[in-house]
Each structure stands twice: as C-alpha cells, then as structure tokens.
Design an enzyme around this catalytic site. Structure first.
Site, PDB file in Angstrom:
ATOM      1  N   SER A 295      18.520  40.457  36.332  1.00  0.00           N
ATOM      2  CA  SER A 295      18.499  41.910  36.504  1.00  0.00           C
ATOM      3  C   SER A 295      19.476  42.603  35.558  1.00  0.00           C
ATOM      4  O   SER A 295      20.562  42.087  35.258  1.00  0.00           O
ATOM      5  CB  SER A 295      18.803  42.243  37.973  1.00  0.00           C
ATOM      6  OG  SER A 295      20.018  42.934  38.091  1.00  0.00           O
ATOM      7  N   LYS A 296      19.049  43.747  35.100  1.00  0.00           N
ATOM      8  CA  LYS A 296      19.855  44.531  34.163  1.00  0.00           C
ATOM      9  C   LYS A 296      21.191  44.905  34.810  1.00  0.00           C
ATOM     10  O   LYS A 296      22.235  44.879  34.178  1.00  0.00           O
ATOM     11  CB  LYS A 296      19.058  45.783  33.795  1.00  0.00           C
ATOM     12  CG  LYS A 296      19.811  46.775  32.963  1.00  0.00           C
ATOM     13  CD  LYS A 296      18.917  47.928  32.578  1.00  0.00           C
ATOM     14  CE  LYS A 296      19.715  48.994  31.854  1.00  0.00           C
ATOM     15  NZ  LYS A 296      18.922  50.136  31.418  1.00  0.00           N
ATOM     16  N   ARG A 297      21.104  45.239  36.069  1.00  0.00           N
ATOM     17  CA  ARG A 297      22.278  45.736  36.777  1.00  0.00           C
ATOM     18  C   ARG A 297      23.276  44.625  37.102  1.00  0.00           C
ATOM     19  O   ARG A 297      24.475  44.771  36.952  1.00  0.00           O
ATOM     20  CB  ARG A 297      21.806  46.434  38.060  1.00  0.00           C
ATOM     21  CG  ARG A 297      22.715  47.504  38.582  1.00  0.00           C
ATOM     22  CD  ARG A 297      22.002  48.366  39.617  1.00  0.00           C
ATOM     23  NE  ARG A 297      21.109  47.598  40.480  1.00  0.00           N
ATOM     24  CZ  ARG A 297      21.484  46.937  41.565  1.00  0.00           C
ATOM     25  NH1 ARG A 297      22.736  46.956  41.938  1.00  0.00           N
ATOM     26  NH2 ARG A 297      20.590  46.269  42.285  1.00  0.00           N
ATOM     27  N   LYS A 298      22.719  43.478  37.541  1.00  0.00           N
ATOM     28  CA  LYS A 298      23.628  42.439  38.045  1.00  0.00           C
ATOM     29  C   LYS A 298      24.029  41.384  37.011  1.00  0.00           C
ATOM     30  O   LYS A 298      25.056  40.731  37.177  1.00  0.00           O
ATOM     31  CB  LYS A 298      22.954  41.702  39.215  1.00  0.00           C
ATOM     32  CG  LYS A 298      22.691  42.568  40.415  1.00  0.00           C
ATOM     33  CD  LYS A 298      22.225  41.697  41.575  1.00  0.00           C
ATOM     34  CE  LYS A 298      21.302  42.444  42.484  1.00  0.00           C
ATOM     35  NZ  LYS A 298      20.378  41.606  43.206  1.00  0.00           N
TER      36      LYS A 298
END
Ligand code: GLU
Length: 549
Positions: A295-298
């Site tokens: 994931s981009k966020r994590k």
C-alpha cells in the site's frame, strides 16, 4: 435527421470531424505479423510505484520481443490529482530503468504519428467519439445534480436495489429532445452517459491473457463517459485512445478488472475490436502473518522513490521483477549468468495470476550478487550518481579523487569469490568512510585480551618495520615476527594446540593494525586496506593510535 443525430448536433455543434476522419488520421499500423503494440499510461500524480514499473516491463518486453511498438501516454484527465513535476518524474523513472519508448509523450514534445499522447490534448477526439455514440442513440446527456444522485442512492438503499444509474433509475435516459434543448440552451451543466443495454443478471465471458476466461456480470450502469467539463472518464478515454493509438495489448493493474465489462461494452458500442488484456496482480506483503496488497500509505517500498533513495541498483530491481514476472526466469538465469534479461523469452502466459509476495530479502540477495559482479568503475559511477543526489558531501569526496575511490572499490572485486557486502548505494559510505581522513573516526577498541601497553608497543614497532612495497607474504611474515616478539603465536594452529602458552596469535596483531588504520574491527582485508590507504595515511594513523594509548 434522426432525433439522435439532432441531439448529437445540439450537444457537439463544434465537432465537425467524423470517426471515419480519425480512422484515416490514425490508420491501422503496418507492422510484422504478431507484432504487439503496448503502452504504459501513468497518471501524473507525483507517485510512481512498483506496479508502474512492473507493468511497463511487461509492456516493453511484449512489444520489443515481437518487433512491435511500446509507447507512453499520459493520463491526466483527473486534474485534481495532477501534481507539478509529475511528468518529469515519470520520464525520469522510466529512463532510469532503461525503458525506451518508441513513441509517445516526451519532455521535448510528442514523438510518433498517433498523438497527442497526453489526454488533456485529445478533447476533440473524445468529443467526436462521444458525438458518434449520441448519434447512434447509445449515449445521452444527464442533468442530474449531485443532490439528485444522492437522493437516488438513498432510495435504492432503502428499497434494496443495486446502486447506480441504470434502467428505470436513470432519470435522464428518456428526456425528450425539446427538454434537453431547453436545458442546454439555458446553460444547465450535464454529463454524458452511456445508454447501457446490459443486464447485471446476465453473465458475460471476458478474456484475460493471464487469468484466462472469466465470467462476470454484464454492465448495466449508464456510466459517465464525459464529465460536465467535457473531459472523459478513464473508461471512455481508455477505449478511444487504445483504439486510435492501435494498441494490441493492454497491460494494466487488476484494479481495472471489475470495470472490464464496461470497457468491453464501450468498445462494442463504438463498433471497435477491443485489444487483448492482461490485468496484472498486485504485489502482496506479509503483515503479521496476513497477506495484503502493498500500500502507498503503509509501505515505503511500494514507491519507486524508496529504491532510489536507498540506492538499490536498477539492475537488481529489474532482475528481481523478472523473477516475479516469469516463474522460469531463475532457471534461465542460472544457465545464462551473463546474458541481458532482454535475451530471456518472456511469455505473458507464464505470468502468475495471483499476487506475488514482495520479497525484500530476495531483492537484497539479488542485489548483492549483481553488485559483486560489477567492476570497480561501474560501482564508482553508480555510487557517484546516487551521492550527487542524496549525499553531496560524499559526492565531493568521491569525485575529488576518482582513482583513489576506485582503488577502494576494487578491494575484493574481480576474483572467483567476490565480496558480497555491497548492495545499496546508500551503504557504500559506511563501507568505505574510513579511507577518507574527513570521515575516519579512530575508535580505539582493541580486543580486550590484549593489554594496552602491548597494543601501543606493537603499533610502534610495526611503524618501524612497515614498508609500503612489501608484498602480502612479506607483510604477513613481519606480523609473525611481531607476534613472536610479544608472546603471541606466529601460527594460529600453534595457538590452538597450546592456548595457555600464548597471549594470542598472529591474527590479533593483524586486528590491532586493522583497528588502528580503519577504526573498526570489521573491514575488508587489512593488507589490501593498507595498500590503498598508502604510506602517509598508514603511518600517520598508526602513530596517532599509538600516542593515544
Ligand atoms: N492511468 C491508469 C492508471 O494509472 C492507467 C490504466 C491503464 O493502463 O489503462 O491506473
């Protein structure tokens, strides 16, 4: 004139070209049989991720292996997500990975006969295609406001109906021409919707080159094809562009699989033959024992910036991705250790249809092997590029004396068993810092079983016998002499047989020297280090070390 044709004229009075005109402007490509035309179509969001590279590699291989065309299209229809510098980033990342486009967007302007390759510049083509659909009665304007759509959703929820704009829920589906005309003349904003003839109760068979034949519900939604500002949605832009750019194979992330029936329906509505599709599986990651999408966020390792900053060699990333792309790649590599990855016969059918686990350890291993095979010159050039961007002071040191830096990087390189302790350009400084007086940190931690006074005397005596012209054997013989003089065994074996007879062995003498000249207990071969450091530095460091005790 039919009512639909009248409506088309009303909505798109400025569009004078016809689809046939565009068929002539963008004729089918003349290519050898079997040649594939592929594209990578990133959105300029300022974020490039592994999936972009992964897809681009598949596209590039498919096109170039078949004598086809690989092109770059910029999908910037979503202006809200557009970021300054994003196209430069796209260009830079693909260049860095050696992916060469035959045509498409470039920072210097479009290259090729099927452009424009930036969607924002293709408005007229989309509007022409939309006009054709309206004229066929297969698209219509919808004036519903956001509130009306929200209201619709509320009603559907309370009645347990499928959400969406379809069938009898599609309020603007059957507006009369007069009604539409009045609204258009009054300047009421509208979107253009496909008039879907599908039924979600029906399943259709769709074909993905990797996943095979899949059954999916038919699309029944009157999806938006042009937004109120006349900009197409992804669905419509994809269909129009891949048709007129004559793409034969669309490789895209599997997030587009769920809307695949919409795209096929749109191709059908336009009367066009769809290309072939490959929906690539997401890279996965183990998170507390659970498999989930990167994931981009994590996960920083999802973004390409991470690899650049950490200094993973691009060759290692490509090699790693090739192992993920085709399961027989590793076997091929064992047989062809020197070959370019481009010599491998890549097959779409051999791609995995489920998401591969991203394996940083494997990438690290691959990287160690690849860096171990590089020449010192190659390593130097690559570290230099990295340092210029991420560590300017290190860059200055490296570039001030290239031959010294290359001599350092030559240590342990080139033999049958090259050193494998370099794999990230960002770690090279830690590896070689002590060679530079500016970075050298004298850490006087000698093995504890040797007394300080012995260390001091050994260093002093060594300084007296050191000769920079000694070969490795002579150098070591001198260490043995020192060992005997100070009550250490000249041979390790002797010491092992009679440990109580000695303070230690010749290895300890070498360690004392190592610590004195490198400041570390772990370093490349001490003789090699001393040779590269040179007489002046060696004697100076030894003297300073001896004096400090
Ligand atoms: N712009 C789309 C994306 O970045 C491209 C999808 C496609 O390749 O068709 O996801």
């Amino acid at each position: 004139m039919t009512a639909s044709a009248k409506l088309a004229e009303l909505l798109f009075p400025d569009i004078t070209k016809t689809l046939e005109d565009y068929e002539t402007i963008y004729p089918p490509r003349v290519l050898p049989k079997g040649a594939k035309v592929t594209r990578i179509a990133p959105s300029p969001t300022g974020f490039m991720h592994l999936g972009n590279l992964f897809g681009a590699m598949v596209d590039e291989r498919l096109a170039h292996q078949s004598g086809g065309v690989f092109y770059l299209r910029i999908e910037d229809t979503d202006q809200k997500r557009k970021v300054d510098g994003a196209v430069e980033l796209i260009d830079e990342v693909f260049k860095r990975f050696g992916l060469e486009f035959d045509e498409g967007f470039t920072l210097q302007g479009d290259k090729g006969a099927y452009g424009p390759y930036v969607q924002q510049q293709r408005g007229e083509i989309y509007r022409c295609a939309a006009k054709a659909l309206v004229a066929k009665g297969m698209a219509y304007p919808c004036f519903c406001t956001e509130e009306e759509i929200a209201d619709l959703r509320g009603k559907q929820t309370s009645q347990g109906a499928n959400p969406g704009y379809y069938g009898s829920w599609a309020l603007c589906r059957n507006l009369s021409f007069e009604d539409v005309e009045a609204r258009v003349k009054a300047g009421q904003p509208f979107v253009l919707r496909l008039r879907s003839n599908g039924n979600a109760e029906h399943t259709i068979k769709v074909r993905d080159l990797v996943k095979g034949e899949l059954e999916m519900p038919e699309n029944e939604t009157d999806v938006v094809i042009l937004k109120s500002d006349g900009i197409p949605t992804y669905h419509f832009a994809h269909v129009v562009d891949d048709h007129f750019m004559r793409t034969t194979h669309v490789v895209r992330g599997e997030e587009w699989l769920s809307t695949f029936p919409i795209h096929l329906q749109l191709f059908d509505a336009m009367g066009w033959q769809p290309p072939q599709f490959i929906h690539t599986a997401h890279m996965m990651k183990l998170d507390n024992g659970n498999k989930r999408k990167l994931s981009k966020r994590k996960d920083p390792e999802f973004g390409m910036e991470y690899y650049d900053r950490e200094g993973f060699p691009v060759e290692a990333i490509i090699e790693y991705l090739m192992t993920v792309l085709n399961s027989n790649y590793e076997e091929w590599r064992l047989k062809n250790p020197e070959a370019s990855y481009r010599d491998f016969k890549f097959k779409a059918e051999k791609m995995s249809s489920s998401g591969a686990l991203f394996d940083l350890d494997k990438l690290t291993d691959i990287s160690k092997n690849i860096v171990a095979r590089m020449t010192a010159d190659e390593v130097y050039e690559k570290v230099l590029v990295w340092a210029e961007k991420y560590d300017p002071s290190f860059y200055l040191l490296l570039s001030a004396d290239p031959s010294y830096a290359k001599a350092i990087l030559s240590i342990g390189r080139g033999g049958k068993k090259p050193r494998k302790d370099l794999w990230l350009w960002s770690k090279v400084k830690d590896y070689m810092d002590f060679f530079y007086d500016e970075l050298f940190f004298p850490a006087q931690t000698y093995p504890t079983h040797i007394s300080e006074s012995d260390v001091k005397k050994i260093l002093e005596q060594y300084a007296g016998m050191y000769n920079e012209n000694d070969d490795q054997n002579l150098w070591f013989d001198k260490l043995k002499l020192l060992a005997s003089d100070f009550g250490f065994a000249a041979e390790t074996k002797e010491y092992k047989n009679n440990p109580t007879d000695y303070k230690g062995h010749v290895g300890d003498i070498a360690m004392i020297l190592r610590v004195a000249v490198t400041g570390k207990m772990v370093s490349p071969d001490t003789y090699a280090v001393i040779q590269v450091l040179g007489k002046e530095r060696v004697l100076h460091r030894i003297q300073v070390a001896a004096q400090s005790l």
